[in-house]
Design an enzyme around this catalytic site. Structure first.
Site, PDB file in Angstrom:
ATOM      1  N   LYS A  47       0.845  -1.191   0.000  1.00 15.93           N
ATOM      2  CA  LYS A  47       0.000   0.000   0.000  1.00 15.93           C
ATOM      3  C   LYS A  47       0.884   1.246   0.000  1.00 15.93           C
ATOM      4  O   LYS A  47       1.942   1.277   0.646  1.00 15.93           O
ATOM      5  CB  LYS A  47      -0.905   0.018   1.230  1.00 15.93           C
ATOM      6  CG  LYS A  47      -1.825  -1.175   1.319  1.00 15.93           C
ATOM      7  CD  LYS A  47      -2.859  -1.179   0.221  1.00 15.93           C
ATOM      8  CE  LYS A  47      -3.814  -2.338   0.391  1.00 15.93           C
ATOM      9  NZ  LYS A  47      -4.949  -2.274  -0.524  1.00 15.93           N
ATOM     10  N   ASP A  75      -0.430  -0.026  -4.524  1.00 16.28           N
ATOM     11  CA  ASP A  75      -1.861   0.236  -4.428  1.00 16.28           C
ATOM     12  C   ASP A  75      -2.079   1.475  -3.568  1.00 16.28           C
ATOM     13  O   ASP A  75      -1.792   1.458  -2.376  1.00 16.28           O
ATOM     14  CB  ASP A  75      -2.558  -0.983  -3.809  1.00 16.28           C
ATOM     15  CG  ASP A  75      -4.065  -0.833  -3.682  1.00 16.28           C
ATOM     16  OD1 ASP A  75      -4.607   0.233  -4.037  1.00 16.28           O
ATOM     17  OD2 ASP A  75      -4.704  -1.789  -3.220  1.00 16.28           O
ATOM     18  N   GLU A 101      -2.144   0.429  -8.672  1.00 18.07           N
ATOM     19  CA  GLU A 101      -3.569   0.159  -8.447  1.00 18.07           C
ATOM     20  C   GLU A 101      -4.276   1.344  -7.814  1.00 18.07           C
ATOM     21  O   GLU A 101      -3.773   1.939  -6.859  1.00 18.07           O
ATOM     22  CB  GLU A 101      -3.696  -1.070  -7.544  1.00 18.07           C
ATOM     23  CG  GLU A 101      -5.112  -1.517  -7.303  1.00 18.07           C
ATOM     24  CD  GLU A 101      -5.183  -2.813  -6.526  1.00 18.07           C
ATOM     25  OE1 GLU A 101      -6.215  -3.034  -5.855  1.00 18.07           O
ATOM     26  OE2 GLU A 101      -4.215  -3.609  -6.560  1.00 18.07           O
ATOM     27  N   GLU A 127     -12.192  -2.034  -8.874  1.00 18.37           N
ATOM     28  CA  GLU A 127     -12.820  -2.717  -7.750  1.00 18.37           C
ATOM     29  C   GLU A 127     -14.032  -1.957  -7.225  1.00 18.37           C
ATOM     30  O   GLU A 127     -14.857  -2.519  -6.506  1.00 18.37           O
ATOM     31  CB  GLU A 127     -11.825  -2.970  -6.619  1.00 18.37           C
ATOM     32  CG  GLU A 127     -11.358  -1.726  -5.909  1.00 18.37           C
ATOM     33  CD  GLU A 127     -10.258  -2.013  -4.906  1.00 18.37           C
ATOM     34  OE1 GLU A 127     -10.558  -1.977  -3.694  1.00 18.37           O
ATOM     35  OE2 GLU A 127      -9.127  -2.281  -5.321  1.00 18.37           O
ATOM     36  N   ASP A 150     -14.549  -6.577  -8.527  1.00 11.97           N
ATOM     37  CA  ASP A 150     -14.667  -7.498  -7.403  1.00 11.97           C
ATOM     38  C   ASP A 150     -15.721  -8.545  -7.738  1.00 11.97           C
ATOM     39  O   ASP A 150     -16.870  -8.215  -8.010  1.00 11.97           O
ATOM     40  CB  ASP A 150     -15.055  -6.712  -6.151  1.00 11.97           C
ATOM     41  CG  ASP A 150     -15.024  -7.550  -4.905  1.00 11.97           C
ATOM     42  OD1 ASP A 150     -15.843  -8.495  -4.811  1.00 11.97           O
ATOM     43  OD2 ASP A 150     -14.202  -7.262  -4.023  1.00 11.97           O
ATOM     44  N   HIS A 177     -10.647  -8.449  -7.912  1.00  9.82           N
ATOM     45  CA  HIS A 177     -10.307  -7.949  -6.587  1.00  9.82           C
ATOM     46  C   HIS A 177     -10.936  -8.847  -5.525  1.00  9.82           C
ATOM     47  O   HIS A 177     -12.115  -9.174  -5.593  1.00  9.82           O
ATOM     48  CB  HIS A 177     -10.839  -6.523  -6.428  1.00  9.82           C
ATOM     49  CG  HIS A 177     -10.735  -5.993  -5.047  1.00  9.82           C
ATOM     50  ND1 HIS A 177     -11.791  -6.037  -4.161  1.00  9.82           N
ATOM     51  CD2 HIS A 177      -9.699  -5.421  -4.387  1.00  9.82           C
ATOM     52  CE1 HIS A 177     -11.409  -5.496  -3.013  1.00  9.82           C
ATOM     53  NE2 HIS A 177     -10.147  -5.126  -3.122  1.00  9.82           N
TER      54      HIS A 177
END
Length: 197
Positions: A47, A75, A101, A127, A150, A177
């Site tokens: 992240k 991400d 992402e 997502e 997702d 996702h």
């Protein structure tokens, strides 16, 4: 753990996010990265989105840990403006991220498209698109390189196949996702499947 080993045995490349949550110390990120590699994972996602300099340092730490032949994914969880994401992308391009992402807010299709044009890092997103119509709009805006709807939130396997077919018609791979035990069934049915989370 057992879940990760089962997914690796499914035949699809798999990635983990467990090594790099925001707030983890550099030592913890390195330790968790080594553990993911011991489990056989060659794709490590971390992240970013808290502080440009700190995030760059974390990217470097993971790249140093995994070496040149494994894949680093980043991400931002919709954290930045397009300008900030581009600035950060230029800072970390030398670490060869596999993808970037959700760099901007989910509804900022123009910003995501701008990032795609400005960087050599593929943009992964989707997502937060819960229907094929939202995925269509994301694709038509040229805002995504890898589609990540997702499987659960976007309507299950049947709707996921429709979204993936739409992506395939635009030569876009899909990497669902979340929900890996459901997503693996979707991926098994797709010609444009890329990777498991």
């Amino acid at each position: 753990g057992d879940r990760e080993r089962a997914l690796l045995q499914s035949g699809y490349p798999a990635y983990t996010t467990s090594a790099g949550w925001l707030g983890y110390s550099d030592d913890k990120v390195r330790s968790l990265t080594r553990e993911a590699m011991r489990q056989g994972l060659d794709y490590i996602k971390i992240k970013v989105g808290r502080d440009l300099a700190d995030d760059k340092k974390r990217c470097k730490a993971v790249r140093d840990e995994i070496g040149p032949n494994r894949n680093l994914m980043i991400d931002a969880n919709n954290r930045w403006t397009a300008f900030e994401a581009i600035r950060f992308g230029h800072m970390v391009e030398k670490y060869n991220p596999y993808w970037f992402e959700e760099p901007v807010e989910a509804d900022d299709f123009a910003g995501s498209a701008h990032i795609r044009r400005a960087l050599s890092i593929p943009v992964a997103s989707g997502e937060n698109e819960f229907t094929r119509w939202g995925a269509r709009d994301l694709i038509q805006a040229n805002a995504v390189d890898i589609l990540q709807c997702d499987t659960v939130l976007a309507g299950g396997i049947s709707e996921g196949r429709k979204i993936a077919s739409l992506a395939s018609a635009h030569h876009i791979p899909v990497s669902p996702h979340g929900s890996p035990h459901m997503a693996v069934h979707l991926l098994a049915s797709l010609p444009n499947a890329q990777i498991m989370e």
